[in-house]
Design an enzyme around this catalytic site. Structure first.
Site, PDB file in Angstrom:
ATOM      1  N   SER A  95       0.834  -1.268  -0.015  1.00  0.00           N
ATOM      2  CA  SER A  95      -0.151  -0.051  -0.049  1.00  0.00           C
ATOM      3  C   SER A  95       0.801   1.418   0.202  1.00  0.00           C
ATOM      4  O   SER A  95       1.713   1.387   0.919  1.00  0.00           O
ATOM      5  CB  SER A  95      -0.837   0.129   1.138  1.00  0.00           C
ATOM      6  N   GLY A 128      -4.405  -2.374   0.167  1.00  0.00           N
ATOM      7  CA  GLY A 128      -4.586  -1.519   1.144  1.00  0.00           C
ATOM      8  C   GLY A 128      -5.216  -0.283   0.903  1.00  0.00           C
ATOM      9  O   GLY A 128      -6.435  -0.410  -0.191  1.00  0.00           O
ATOM     10  N   SER A 129      -4.862   0.775   1.376  1.00  0.00           N
ATOM     11  CA  SER A 129      -5.627   2.115   1.096  1.00  0.00           C
ATOM     12  C   SER A 129      -6.155   2.515  -0.137  1.00  0.00           C
ATOM     13  O   SER A 129      -5.098   2.401  -1.234  1.00  0.00           O
ATOM     14  CB  SER A 129      -5.003   3.247   1.916  1.00  0.00           C
ATOM     15  N   CYS A 130      -7.239   2.934  -0.623  1.00  0.00           N
ATOM     16  CA  CYS A 130      -7.489   3.870  -1.786  1.00  0.00           C
ATOM     17  C   CYS A 130      -6.744   5.010  -1.821  1.00  0.00           C
ATOM     18  O   CYS A 130      -6.791   5.632  -3.014  1.00  0.00           O
ATOM     19  CB  CYS A 130      -8.968   3.878  -1.645  1.00  0.00           C
ATOM     20  N   SER A 131      -6.031   5.468  -0.896  1.00  0.00           N
ATOM     21  CA  SER A 131      -5.556   6.854  -0.992  1.00  0.00           C
ATOM     22  C   SER A 131      -3.875   6.660  -1.435  1.00  0.00           C
ATOM     23  O   SER A 131      -3.287   7.566  -1.871  1.00  0.00           O
ATOM     24  CB  SER A 131      -5.247   7.452   0.432  1.00  0.00           C
TER      25      SER A 131
END
Length: 565
Positions: A27, A63-66
Protein backbone atom coordinates in the site's frame (compact mmCIF):
# COMPACT_ATOMS: atom_id res chain seq x y z
CA UNK A 1 -4.32 -9.27 -21.03
CA UNK A 2 -4.27 -11.30 -24.20
CA UNK A 3 -3.19 -14.86 -23.40
CA UNK A 4 -0.34 -14.54 -25.91
CA UNK A 5 0.88 -11.13 -24.75
CA UNK A 6 4.01 -11.25 -22.62
CA UNK A 7 3.74 -7.58 -21.68
CA UNK A 8 0.95 -5.03 -22.02
CA UNK A 9 1.26 -1.27 -21.69
CA UNK A 10 -1.38 0.13 -19.32
CA UNK A 11 -0.07 3.71 -19.15
CA UNK A 12 2.32 4.77 -21.89
CA UNK A 13 5.70 6.43 -21.65
CA UNK A 14 9.39 5.60 -21.49
CA UNK A 15 11.54 5.02 -18.43
CA UNK A 16 14.75 3.47 -17.22
CA UNK A 17 16.02 2.53 -13.79
CA UNK A 18 17.34 -0.06 -11.40
CA UNK A 19 14.92 -2.80 -10.42
CA UNK A 20 13.25 -2.93 -7.02
CA UNK A 21 11.19 -6.13 -6.98
CA UNK A 22 8.94 -7.79 -4.43
CA UNK A 23 6.47 -10.66 -4.43
CA UNK A 24 4.34 -8.92 -1.77
CA UNK A 25 1.87 -6.18 -2.65
CA UNK A 26 2.36 -2.80 -1.00
CA UNK A 27 0.00 0.00 0.00
CA UNK A 28 1.53 3.34 -0.98
CA UNK A 29 -0.59 5.14 1.62
CA UNK A 30 0.79 4.18 5.01
CA UNK A 31 3.50 2.23 3.24
CA UNK A 32 5.52 4.83 1.33
CA UNK A 33 6.64 8.18 2.73
CA UNK A 34 5.73 10.85 0.14
CA UNK A 35 8.41 13.16 1.56
CA UNK A 36 11.26 10.72 0.87
CA UNK A 37 9.98 7.97 -1.45
CA UNK A 38 11.05 5.36 1.10
CA UNK A 39 8.97 2.34 2.14
CA UNK A 40 7.88 2.92 5.75
CA UNK A 41 5.67 -0.15 6.23
CA UNK A 42 7.71 -2.04 8.85
CA UNK A 43 5.91 -5.30 7.99
CA UNK A 44 6.88 -5.20 4.30
CA UNK A 45 10.01 -6.84 2.85
CA UNK A 46 10.97 -3.55 1.16
CA UNK A 47 10.96 -1.57 4.43
CA UNK A 48 13.58 1.18 4.22
CA UNK A 49 14.02 0.87 0.44
CA UNK A 50 13.88 4.10 -1.58
CA UNK A 51 11.61 3.78 -4.63
CA UNK A 52 12.62 7.07 -6.25
CA UNK A 53 14.02 6.47 -9.72
CA UNK A 54 13.44 2.72 -9.56
CA UNK A 55 11.53 0.37 -11.80
CA UNK A 56 9.14 -0.96 -9.14
CA UNK A 57 7.94 -4.52 -9.69
CA UNK A 58 5.24 -6.08 -7.52
CA UNK A 59 2.21 -8.27 -8.25
CA UNK A 60 -0.30 -5.51 -7.49
CA UNK A 61 -1.01 -2.92 -4.81
CA UNK A 62 -3.04 -3.47 -1.67
CA UNK A 63 -4.51 -1.52 1.22
CA UNK A 64 -5.72 2.05 1.13
CA UNK A 65 -7.48 3.75 -1.77
CA UNK A 66 -5.34 6.81 -0.92
CA UNK A 67 -2.31 5.22 -2.57
CA UNK A 68 -3.25 7.02 -5.79
CA UNK A 69 -2.76 10.37 -4.06
CA UNK A 70 0.61 9.37 -2.66
CA UNK A 71 1.79 8.26 -6.11
CA UNK A 72 0.55 11.49 -7.70
CA UNK A 73 2.42 13.51 -5.09
CA UNK A 74 5.60 11.49 -5.70
CA UNK A 75 5.21 12.10 -9.44
CA UNK A 76 4.73 15.85 -8.98
CA UNK A 77 7.75 16.18 -6.66
CA UNK A 78 10.11 13.96 -8.67
CA UNK A 79 10.26 11.21 -6.01
CA UNK A 80 8.24 8.53 -7.83
CA UNK A 81 9.46 5.26 -9.29
CA UNK A 82 10.22 5.72 -12.97
CA UNK A 83 7.78 2.93 -13.92
CA UNK A 84 5.43 0.39 -12.32
CA UNK A 85 5.43 -3.23 -13.49
CA UNK A 86 2.63 -5.52 -12.27
CA UNK A 87 1.56 -9.07 -13.08
CA UNK A 88 -2.02 -8.76 -11.77
CA UNK A 89 -4.87 -6.28 -12.22
CA UNK A 90 -4.21 -3.03 -10.38
CA UNK A 91 -6.31 0.14 -10.12
CA UNK A 92 -5.10 2.38 -7.28
CA UNK A 93 -1.59 3.26 -8.47
CA UNK A 94 -2.68 3.07 -12.10
CA UNK A 95 -5.24 5.79 -11.39
CA UNK A 96 -2.54 7.96 -9.76
CA UNK A 97 -0.41 7.57 -12.88
CA UNK A 98 -3.40 8.34 -15.08
CA UNK A 99 -4.20 11.58 -13.24
CA UNK A 100 -0.52 12.57 -13.30
CA UNK A 101 -0.51 12.23 -17.09
CA UNK A 102 -4.04 13.49 -17.83
CA UNK A 103 -4.09 16.58 -15.60
CA UNK A 104 -0.44 17.42 -14.97
CA UNK A 105 1.50 16.13 -17.97
CA UNK A 106 3.71 13.79 -15.90
CA UNK A 107 4.25 10.45 -17.64
CA UNK A 108 4.72 7.40 -15.43
CA UNK A 109 4.58 4.15 -17.42
CA UNK A 110 2.50 1.27 -16.04
CA UNK A 111 2.98 -2.20 -17.51
CA UNK A 112 1.29 -5.54 -16.84
CA UNK A 113 3.47 -8.61 -17.40
CA UNK A 114 2.57 -12.24 -17.77
CA UNK A 115 3.45 -13.94 -14.43
CA UNK A 116 6.31 -16.00 -15.82
CA UNK A 117 7.79 -12.91 -17.49
CA UNK A 118 7.36 -10.95 -14.26
CA UNK A 119 9.27 -13.65 -12.37
CA UNK A 120 12.09 -13.58 -14.90
CA UNK A 121 12.41 -9.80 -15.14
CA UNK A 122 12.32 -9.37 -11.37
CA UNK A 123 15.83 -10.88 -11.36
CA UNK A 124 17.20 -8.16 -13.68
CA UNK A 125 19.43 -5.40 -12.32
CA UNK A 126 17.94 -2.69 -14.53
CA UNK A 127 15.09 -2.32 -17.02
CA UNK A 128 14.35 0.12 -19.81
CA UNK A 129 10.72 0.69 -20.81
CA UNK A 130 10.52 1.85 -24.41
CA UNK A 131 7.50 2.78 -26.49
CA UNK A 132 7.13 -0.71 -27.95
CA UNK A 133 9.40 -2.94 -25.87
CA UNK A 134 10.86 -3.70 -22.46
CA UNK A 135 14.61 -4.26 -22.45
CA UNK A 136 16.30 -6.08 -19.56
CA UNK A 137 19.77 -7.64 -19.45
CA UNK A 138 19.95 -7.69 -23.24
CA UNK A 139 16.50 -9.30 -23.63
CA UNK A 140 13.87 -7.36 -25.55
CA UNK A 141 10.19 -8.14 -24.95
CA UNK A 142 7.49 -6.78 -27.24
CA UNK A 143 5.21 -4.38 -25.40
CA UNK A 144 1.60 -4.62 -26.55
CA UNK A 145 -0.25 -1.29 -26.77
CA UNK A 146 -2.89 -0.40 -24.14
CA UNK A 147 -6.05 -2.46 -24.37
CA UNK A 148 -9.00 -0.75 -25.98
CA UNK A 149 -12.53 -1.27 -24.80
CA UNK A 150 -15.60 -0.82 -26.94
CA UNK A 151 -17.41 1.24 -24.36
CA UNK A 152 -21.14 1.44 -24.81
CA UNK A 153 -21.84 5.06 -23.94
CA UNK A 154 -25.29 6.49 -23.35
CA UNK A 155 -26.35 9.78 -24.88
CA UNK A 156 -25.75 11.41 -21.50
CA UNK A 157 -22.31 9.80 -21.18
CA UNK A 158 -21.34 11.30 -24.54
CA UNK A 159 -22.79 14.64 -23.56
CA UNK A 160 -20.70 14.72 -20.38
CA UNK A 161 -17.61 13.58 -22.26
CA UNK A 162 -18.10 16.29 -24.88
CA UNK A 163 -18.18 19.02 -22.22
CA UNK A 164 -21.89 19.82 -22.40
CA UNK A 165 -22.10 19.68 -18.60
CA UNK A 166 -18.95 21.61 -17.82
CA UNK A 167 -15.18 21.26 -17.87
CA UNK A 168 -14.94 19.37 -14.56
CA UNK A 169 -17.48 16.76 -15.66
CA UNK A 170 -15.72 16.33 -19.00
CA UNK A 171 -12.40 15.83 -17.19
CA UNK A 172 -14.05 13.30 -14.88
CA UNK A 173 -15.49 11.38 -17.83
CA UNK A 174 -12.11 11.27 -19.60
CA UNK A 175 -10.55 9.72 -16.50
CA UNK A 176 -13.48 7.32 -16.10
CA UNK A 177 -13.35 6.14 -19.71
CA UNK A 178 -9.60 5.57 -19.50
CA UNK A 179 -10.01 3.51 -16.34
CA UNK A 180 -12.95 1.61 -17.84
CA UNK A 181 -10.79 0.66 -20.82
CA UNK A 182 -7.93 -0.69 -18.70
CA UNK A 183 -10.43 -2.62 -16.55
CA UNK A 184 -12.05 -4.13 -19.64
CA UNK A 185 -15.47 -2.64 -18.85
CA UNK A 186 -17.97 -2.53 -21.69
CA UNK A 187 -20.18 0.14 -20.17
CA UNK A 188 -20.87 2.22 -17.09
CA UNK A 189 -23.31 1.60 -14.26
CA UNK A 190 -25.46 4.17 -12.44
CA UNK A 191 -24.54 4.50 -8.77
CA UNK A 192 -26.88 5.86 -6.11
CA UNK A 193 -24.32 7.45 -3.79
CA UNK A 194 -20.63 8.16 -3.39
CA UNK A 195 -18.07 8.21 -0.59
CA UNK A 196 -14.95 10.36 -0.96
CA UNK A 197 -11.66 9.08 0.43
CA UNK A 198 -9.54 11.71 -1.31
CA UNK A 199 -10.44 14.33 1.33
CA UNK A 200 -7.67 12.96 3.58
CA UNK A 201 -4.60 15.18 3.27
CA UNK A 202 -2.35 12.28 2.33
CA UNK A 203 -0.16 14.65 0.33
CA UNK A 204 -0.30 18.11 -1.29
CA UNK A 205 -1.37 16.41 -4.52
CA UNK A 206 -4.78 15.65 -3.01
CA UNK A 207 -5.36 19.37 -2.47
CA UNK A 208 -4.06 20.28 -5.92
CA UNK A 209 -6.50 17.86 -7.57
CA UNK A 210 -9.55 18.80 -5.47
CA UNK A 211 -9.13 22.56 -5.78
CA UNK A 212 -8.53 22.29 -9.51
CA UNK A 213 -11.77 20.31 -9.96
CA UNK A 214 -13.66 22.70 -7.70
CA UNK A 215 -12.30 25.72 -9.59
CA UNK A 216 -13.43 24.08 -12.84
CA UNK A 217 -16.99 24.15 -11.47
CA UNK A 218 -17.24 20.55 -10.30
CA UNK A 219 -20.35 19.62 -8.31
CA UNK A 220 -21.47 16.15 -7.25
CA UNK A 221 -24.73 14.89 -8.76
CA UNK A 222 -25.40 12.03 -6.32
CA UNK A 223 -25.55 12.07 -2.49
CA UNK A 224 -21.90 11.90 -1.47
CA UNK A 225 -20.45 11.41 2.01
CA UNK A 226 -16.91 12.27 3.04
CA UNK A 227 -14.26 10.21 4.75
CA UNK A 228 -12.42 11.26 7.89
CA UNK A 229 -10.19 14.24 7.18
CA UNK A 230 -6.78 15.08 8.63
CA UNK A 231 -7.77 17.69 11.22
CA UNK A 232 -10.58 18.41 13.65
CA UNK A 233 -12.13 20.95 11.31
CA UNK A 234 -13.49 23.31 13.98
CA UNK A 235 -10.70 23.04 16.56
CA UNK A 236 -7.37 22.40 14.84
CA UNK A 237 -5.95 25.83 15.61
CA UNK A 238 -6.78 25.62 19.33
CA UNK A 239 -5.24 22.13 19.36
CA UNK A 240 -1.90 23.59 18.28
CA UNK A 241 -1.83 22.11 14.78
CA UNK A 242 0.65 24.18 12.74
CA UNK A 243 -0.82 26.41 10.06
CA UNK A 244 1.42 24.78 7.45
CA UNK A 245 -0.50 21.52 7.88
CA UNK A 246 -3.87 22.57 9.28
CA UNK A 247 -4.61 25.13 6.60
CA UNK A 248 -4.16 22.88 3.53
CA UNK A 249 -5.91 19.97 5.32
CA UNK A 250 -8.90 22.20 6.08
CA UNK A 251 -8.84 23.66 2.54
CA UNK A 252 -8.97 20.14 1.15
CA UNK A 253 -12.11 19.36 3.17
CA UNK A 254 -13.60 22.71 2.15
CA UNK A 255 -12.99 22.01 -1.54
CA UNK A 256 -15.09 18.84 -1.37
CA UNK A 257 -17.82 20.54 0.65
CA UNK A 258 -17.80 23.32 -1.98
CA UNK A 259 -18.47 20.65 -4.59
CA UNK A 260 -21.56 19.54 -2.69
CA UNK A 261 -20.25 16.66 -0.59
CA UNK A 262 -21.88 16.07 2.79
CA UNK A 263 -19.40 16.87 5.61
CA UNK A 264 -19.83 13.54 7.40
CA UNK A 265 -16.07 13.16 7.95
CA UNK A 266 -16.20 9.48 8.85
CA UNK A 267 -14.34 6.42 7.60
CA UNK A 268 -17.34 4.30 8.66
CA UNK A 269 -20.11 5.52 6.31
CA UNK A 270 -21.92 2.22 6.84
CA UNK A 271 -22.79 3.53 10.35
CA UNK A 272 -24.80 6.40 8.83
CA UNK A 273 -28.53 6.31 8.12
CA UNK A 274 -27.66 6.57 4.43
CA UNK A 275 -25.86 3.18 4.34
CA UNK A 276 -26.72 1.25 1.14
CA UNK A 277 -28.82 -1.89 1.02
CA UNK A 278 -28.35 -5.32 -0.61
CA UNK A 279 -27.64 -5.16 -4.32
CA UNK A 280 -27.39 -1.35 -4.37
CA UNK A 281 -24.63 -0.07 -6.68
CA UNK A 282 -22.61 2.69 -5.03
CA UNK A 283 -19.32 4.43 -5.73
CA UNK A 284 -17.31 4.23 -2.53
CA UNK A 285 -13.62 4.65 -1.80
CA UNK A 286 -11.88 3.91 1.57
CA UNK A 287 -10.79 0.29 1.76
CA UNK A 288 -12.52 -0.74 4.99
CA UNK A 289 -15.81 0.84 3.89
CA UNK A 290 -15.69 -0.88 0.50
CA UNK A 291 -15.02 -4.29 2.01
CA UNK A 292 -17.78 -3.87 4.63
CA UNK A 293 -20.28 -2.62 2.04
CA UNK A 294 -19.70 -5.55 -0.30
CA UNK A 295 -19.26 -8.24 2.33
CA UNK A 296 -21.63 -7.36 5.18
CA UNK A 297 -24.23 -5.09 3.58
CA UNK A 298 -24.37 -6.94 0.26
CA UNK A 299 -24.09 -3.64 -1.62
CA UNK A 300 -21.87 -3.34 -4.70
CA UNK A 301 -18.85 -1.13 -5.16
CA UNK A 302 -15.39 -1.54 -6.57
CA UNK A 303 -12.47 -0.41 -4.42
CA UNK A 304 -12.29 2.92 -6.18
CA UNK A 305 -9.02 4.85 -5.85
CA UNK A 306 -8.83 8.41 -4.61
CA UNK A 307 -9.63 10.85 -7.45
CA UNK A 308 -11.80 8.27 -9.21
CA UNK A 309 -14.22 8.60 -6.28
CA UNK A 310 -14.81 12.25 -7.16
CA UNK A 311 -15.09 11.49 -10.89
CA UNK A 312 -17.86 9.01 -10.06
CA UNK A 313 -19.63 11.49 -7.78
CA UNK A 314 -19.49 14.21 -10.47
CA UNK A 315 -21.03 11.93 -13.10
CA UNK A 316 -23.05 9.35 -11.15
CA UNK A 317 -21.36 6.66 -13.28
CA UNK A 318 -18.79 3.94 -12.57
CA UNK A 319 -17.11 1.38 -14.85
CA UNK A 320 -19.22 -1.78 -14.92
CA UNK A 321 -16.48 -4.20 -13.94
CA UNK A 322 -15.07 -6.07 -10.97
CA UNK A 323 -17.45 -6.85 -8.14
CA UNK A 324 -20.30 -4.88 -9.68
CA UNK A 325 -20.73 -8.10 -11.69
CA UNK A 326 -22.07 -11.34 -10.19
CA UNK A 327 -19.34 -13.52 -11.64
CA UNK A 328 -16.59 -11.50 -9.97
CA UNK A 329 -18.05 -11.80 -6.47
CA UNK A 330 -17.24 -15.51 -6.17
CA UNK A 331 -14.77 -16.81 -3.60
CA UNK A 332 -11.79 -18.49 -5.22
CA UNK A 333 -10.10 -19.51 -1.96
CA UNK A 334 -11.50 -21.28 1.11
CA UNK A 335 -9.92 -20.41 4.45
CA UNK A 336 -10.66 -23.04 7.09
CA UNK A 337 -10.34 -21.24 10.42
CA UNK A 338 -9.76 -22.95 13.74
CA UNK A 339 -12.17 -21.22 16.11
CA UNK A 340 -10.83 -20.92 19.67
CA UNK A 341 -13.06 -22.09 22.50
CA UNK A 342 -13.57 -18.64 24.04
CA UNK A 343 -12.50 -15.94 21.58
CA UNK A 344 -12.62 -12.31 22.70
CA UNK A 345 -13.07 -9.22 20.56
CA UNK A 346 -9.40 -9.08 19.46
CA UNK A 347 -9.90 -12.39 17.65
CA UNK A 348 -11.89 -10.76 14.83
CA UNK A 349 -9.36 -8.15 13.62
CA UNK A 350 -6.59 -10.73 14.01
CA UNK A 351 -8.48 -13.15 11.75
CA UNK A 352 -9.15 -10.37 9.23
CA UNK A 353 -5.44 -9.56 9.15
CA UNK A 354 -4.42 -13.20 8.69
CA UNK A 355 -7.16 -13.84 6.12
CA UNK A 356 -5.81 -10.98 4.04
CA UNK A 357 -2.28 -12.37 4.22
CA UNK A 358 -3.60 -15.79 3.21
CA UNK A 359 -5.67 -14.35 0.37
CA UNK A 360 -3.80 -11.26 -0.84
CA UNK A 361 -5.08 -11.34 -4.41
CA UNK A 362 -8.50 -13.01 -4.35
CA UNK A 363 -11.86 -13.10 -2.59
CA UNK A 364 -11.90 -15.72 0.17
CA UNK A 365 -14.66 -17.69 1.87
CA UNK A 366 -13.96 -17.92 5.60
CA UNK A 367 -15.26 -21.13 7.16
CA UNK A 368 -15.56 -22.02 10.84
CA UNK A 369 -16.54 -18.61 12.21
CA UNK A 370 -20.34 -18.79 12.38
CA UNK A 371 -20.33 -20.42 15.82
CA UNK A 372 -18.46 -17.37 17.14
CA UNK A 373 -21.55 -15.20 16.45
CA UNK A 374 -19.64 -12.10 15.33
CA UNK A 375 -21.35 -8.79 16.01
CA UNK A 376 -21.52 -6.00 13.46
CA UNK A 377 -18.58 -4.33 15.20
CA UNK A 378 -16.61 -7.59 15.07
CA UNK A 379 -17.22 -7.70 11.31
CA UNK A 380 -16.21 -4.05 11.02
CA UNK A 381 -12.89 -4.81 12.70
CA UNK A 382 -12.37 -7.94 10.60
CA UNK A 383 -13.05 -6.19 7.29
CA UNK A 384 -10.76 -3.27 8.13
CA UNK A 385 -7.85 -5.53 9.07
CA UNK A 386 -8.43 -7.67 5.97
CA UNK A 387 -8.07 -4.56 3.81
CA UNK A 388 -4.57 -3.86 5.11
CA UNK A 389 -3.16 -7.15 3.83
CA UNK A 390 -5.35 -8.00 0.83
CA UNK A 391 -6.18 -6.24 -2.41
CA UNK A 392 -9.56 -8.00 -2.60
CA UNK A 393 -12.62 -5.72 -2.35
CA UNK A 394 -14.69 -8.21 -0.33
CA UNK A 395 -14.84 -11.52 1.50
CA UNK A 396 -17.49 -14.05 2.49
CA UNK A 397 -18.04 -15.67 5.87
CA UNK A 398 -19.98 -18.92 5.75
CA UNK A 399 -23.17 -18.70 7.77
CA UNK A 400 -22.67 -14.99 8.47
CA UNK A 401 -22.47 -12.70 5.43
CA UNK A 402 -25.44 -12.41 3.04
CA UNK A 403 -23.85 -13.77 -0.16
CA UNK A 404 -21.77 -16.58 1.35
CA UNK A 405 -24.21 -19.30 0.31
CA UNK A 406 -23.51 -20.08 -3.32
CA UNK A 407 -20.51 -17.73 -3.45
CA UNK A 408 -17.90 -20.43 -3.97
CA UNK A 409 -16.13 -20.86 -7.28
CA UNK A 410 -15.95 -24.61 -8.08
CA UNK A 411 -12.21 -24.32 -8.69
CA UNK A 412 -11.46 -22.63 -5.36
CA UNK A 413 -8.39 -23.83 -3.51
CA UNK A 414 -8.14 -24.30 0.26
CA UNK A 415 -5.87 -23.11 3.08
CA UNK A 416 -6.07 -23.43 6.87
CA UNK A 417 -5.64 -20.72 9.50
CA UNK A 418 -4.70 -22.48 12.73
CA UNK A 419 -4.20 -21.37 16.32
CA UNK A 420 -0.45 -21.56 15.63
CA UNK A 421 -0.91 -19.11 12.73
CA UNK A 422 -2.85 -16.82 15.04
CA UNK A 423 -0.06 -16.91 17.61
CA UNK A 424 2.46 -15.87 14.95
CA UNK A 425 0.18 -13.04 13.83
CA UNK A 426 -0.38 -11.89 17.39
CA UNK A 427 3.35 -11.69 18.05
CA UNK A 428 3.88 -9.82 14.77
CA UNK A 429 1.43 -7.12 15.89
CA UNK A 430 2.89 -6.95 19.42
CA UNK A 431 6.52 -6.09 18.87
CA UNK A 432 6.37 -3.07 21.17
CA UNK A 433 7.37 -2.66 24.84
CA UNK A 434 5.22 -3.26 27.93
CA UNK A 435 5.07 0.43 28.91
CA UNK A 436 2.23 2.29 27.13
CA UNK A 437 1.70 6.05 26.85
CA UNK A 438 -1.24 6.18 24.43
CA UNK A 439 -4.36 4.08 23.84
CA UNK A 440 -5.87 4.46 20.35
CA UNK A 441 -9.50 3.46 19.76
CA UNK A 442 -11.51 4.08 16.59
CA UNK A 443 -9.77 2.76 13.49
CA UNK A 444 -12.16 2.60 11.69
CA UNK A 445 -14.29 5.16 13.51
CA UNK A 446 -15.90 3.82 16.67
CA UNK A 447 -19.58 2.96 16.67
CA UNK A 448 -21.96 3.99 19.44
CA UNK A 449 -21.90 0.41 20.75
CA UNK A 450 -18.10 0.50 20.92
CA UNK A 451 -18.18 3.82 22.77
CA UNK A 452 -20.63 2.35 25.28
CA UNK A 453 -18.49 -0.77 25.70
CA UNK A 454 -15.43 1.38 26.39
CA UNK A 455 -17.35 3.45 28.94
CA UNK A 456 -18.52 0.24 30.63
CA UNK A 457 -14.96 -1.14 30.68
CA UNK A 458 -13.74 2.03 32.40
CA UNK A 459 -16.58 1.98 34.94
CA UNK A 460 -15.06 2.85 38.33
CA UNK A 461 -11.59 3.14 36.77
CA UNK A 462 -9.56 6.06 35.44
CA UNK A 463 -6.57 6.31 33.14
CA UNK A 464 -3.20 7.26 34.56
CA UNK A 465 -2.34 10.95 34.07
CA UNK A 466 0.59 10.09 31.81
CA UNK A 467 -1.42 7.73 29.58
CA UNK A 468 -3.62 9.37 26.96
CA UNK A 469 -6.75 7.58 25.75
CA UNK A 470 -8.18 8.93 22.49
CA UNK A 471 -11.24 7.73 20.62
CA UNK A 472 -11.94 8.89 17.07
CA UNK A 473 -15.54 8.74 15.88
CA UNK A 474 -17.90 10.28 13.36
CA UNK A 475 -19.98 13.31 14.20
CA UNK A 476 -23.24 11.35 14.18
CA UNK A 477 -21.90 8.80 16.67
CA UNK A 478 -20.49 11.52 18.92
CA UNK A 479 -23.84 13.32 18.93
CA UNK A 480 -25.63 10.09 19.86
CA UNK A 481 -23.05 9.37 22.59
CA UNK A 482 -23.59 12.84 24.01
CA UNK A 483 -27.37 12.41 23.96
CA UNK A 484 -27.37 9.15 25.91
CA UNK A 485 -24.69 10.13 28.44
CA UNK A 486 -21.92 7.90 27.05
CA UNK A 487 -19.72 10.88 26.20
CA UNK A 488 -19.98 12.20 29.78
CA UNK A 489 -19.01 8.78 31.15
CA UNK A 490 -15.97 8.56 28.83
CA UNK A 491 -14.78 12.05 29.71
CA UNK A 492 -15.23 11.24 33.37
CA UNK A 493 -12.70 8.42 32.95
CA UNK A 494 -10.24 10.74 31.22
CA UNK A 495 -11.02 9.64 27.67
CA UNK A 496 -10.78 12.19 24.85
CA UNK A 497 -13.21 11.78 21.94
CA UNK A 498 -12.25 13.48 18.67
CA UNK A 499 -14.40 14.12 15.58
CA UNK A 500 -13.45 14.43 11.91
CA UNK A 501 -10.02 12.79 11.87
CA UNK A 502 -9.12 9.15 12.50
CA UNK A 503 -6.01 7.27 13.58
CA UNK A 504 -4.84 6.84 10.03
CA UNK A 505 -4.82 10.61 9.52
CA UNK A 506 -3.95 11.94 13.00
CA UNK A 507 -0.69 13.84 13.46
CA UNK A 508 1.20 15.74 16.13
CA UNK A 509 0.43 17.58 18.33
CA UNK A 510 -3.05 15.95 18.45
CA UNK A 511 -1.14 12.69 18.49
CA UNK A 512 0.66 13.20 21.85
CA UNK A 513 4.31 13.94 20.96
CA UNK A 514 5.72 12.28 24.10
CA UNK A 515 4.32 8.89 23.13
CA UNK A 516 6.81 6.06 22.82
CA UNK A 517 4.38 3.13 22.49
CA UNK A 518 0.71 2.87 21.49
CA UNK A 519 -1.91 0.30 22.49
CA UNK A 520 -4.82 -0.34 20.11
CA UNK A 521 -7.62 -2.84 19.52
CA UNK A 522 -7.50 -2.16 15.78
CA UNK A 523 -5.79 -4.64 13.49
CA UNK A 524 -5.72 -1.92 10.83
CA UNK A 525 -3.90 0.60 13.02
CA UNK A 526 -1.62 -2.06 14.49
CA UNK A 527 -0.40 -2.60 10.93
CA UNK A 528 -0.20 0.99 9.70
CA UNK A 529 0.55 2.74 13.00
CA UNK A 530 4.30 2.11 13.25
CA UNK A 531 4.94 3.57 9.80
CA UNK A 532 2.51 6.46 10.19
CA UNK A 533 3.46 7.50 13.73
CA UNK A 534 7.05 6.34 14.04
CA UNK A 535 6.13 4.62 17.32
CA UNK A 536 5.89 1.03 18.45
CA UNK A 537 2.32 -0.26 18.42
CA UNK A 538 0.81 -3.01 20.55
CA UNK A 539 -2.41 -4.85 19.71
CA UNK A 540 -5.02 -6.39 21.98
CA UNK A 541 -8.62 -6.49 23.13
CA UNK A 542 -10.68 -3.57 24.39
CA UNK A 543 -10.13 -4.87 27.92
CA UNK A 544 -6.36 -4.93 27.25
CA UNK A 545 -6.54 -1.31 26.13
CA UNK A 546 -8.32 -0.25 29.33
CA UNK A 547 -5.89 -2.25 31.50
CA UNK A 548 -2.96 -0.54 29.76
CA UNK A 549 -4.55 2.89 30.32
CA UNK A 550 -5.14 2.23 34.00
CA UNK A 551 -1.79 0.57 34.77
CA UNK A 552 0.46 2.26 32.20
CA UNK A 553 1.75 -1.08 30.95
CA UNK A 554 0.60 -4.43 29.60
CA UNK A 555 2.52 -7.68 29.62
CA UNK A 556 3.64 -8.96 26.23
CA UNK A 557 1.99 -12.37 26.12
CA UNK A 558 -0.45 -14.48 24.17
CA UNK A 559 -4.05 -14.13 25.34
CA UNK A 560 -5.66 -17.00 27.21
CA UNK A 561 -8.14 -17.72 24.40
CA UNK A 562 -5.23 -18.31 22.05
CA UNK A 563 -3.29 -20.56 24.41
CA UNK A 564 -6.55 -22.35 25.37
CA UNK A 565 -5.79 -21.85 29.07
Amino acid sequence: MNAMALARSIMGGTAEGHVVATQEALSFWGGVDPATGKVMDIHHPLHGECLTGAILMMPSSRGSCSGSGVLLDLALTGRAPTALLFCEAEDVLTLGALVAAEMFGRQLPVVRLRPDVFARLSQARSIRVEAAAIVADGESILLQPPATSELSLTIRDRSMLDGDEGVAVAQAMRILTAMAAQQGAGSFVDVTQGHIDGCIYASPANLTFAEKMADLGGRVRIPTTMNAISVDRANWRSQGVPESFGNPAARLADAYVRMGCRPTFTCSPYLLDSAPGPGEAVGWAESNAVIFANSVLGARTAKHPDFLDLCIALTGRAPLSGVYLDENRKATRILDIELPARPEDAFWPLIGYLAGKASPDRIPLLRGLAAGNPSRDDLKALCAAFGTTSAAPMLHIEGVTPEAAGALDPDADRLPITLADMAVGWRMLNEGPEAIQLVAIGSPHASLAECRALADAFSGRHRLPDVNVIVTAGRDVIAAAEADGTLTRLRGSGVQVLPDLCWCSISEPVFPPGTRAVMTNSGKYAHYGPGLSGRAVRFGSLADCVDAAVAGHLAVRLPSWLTQE
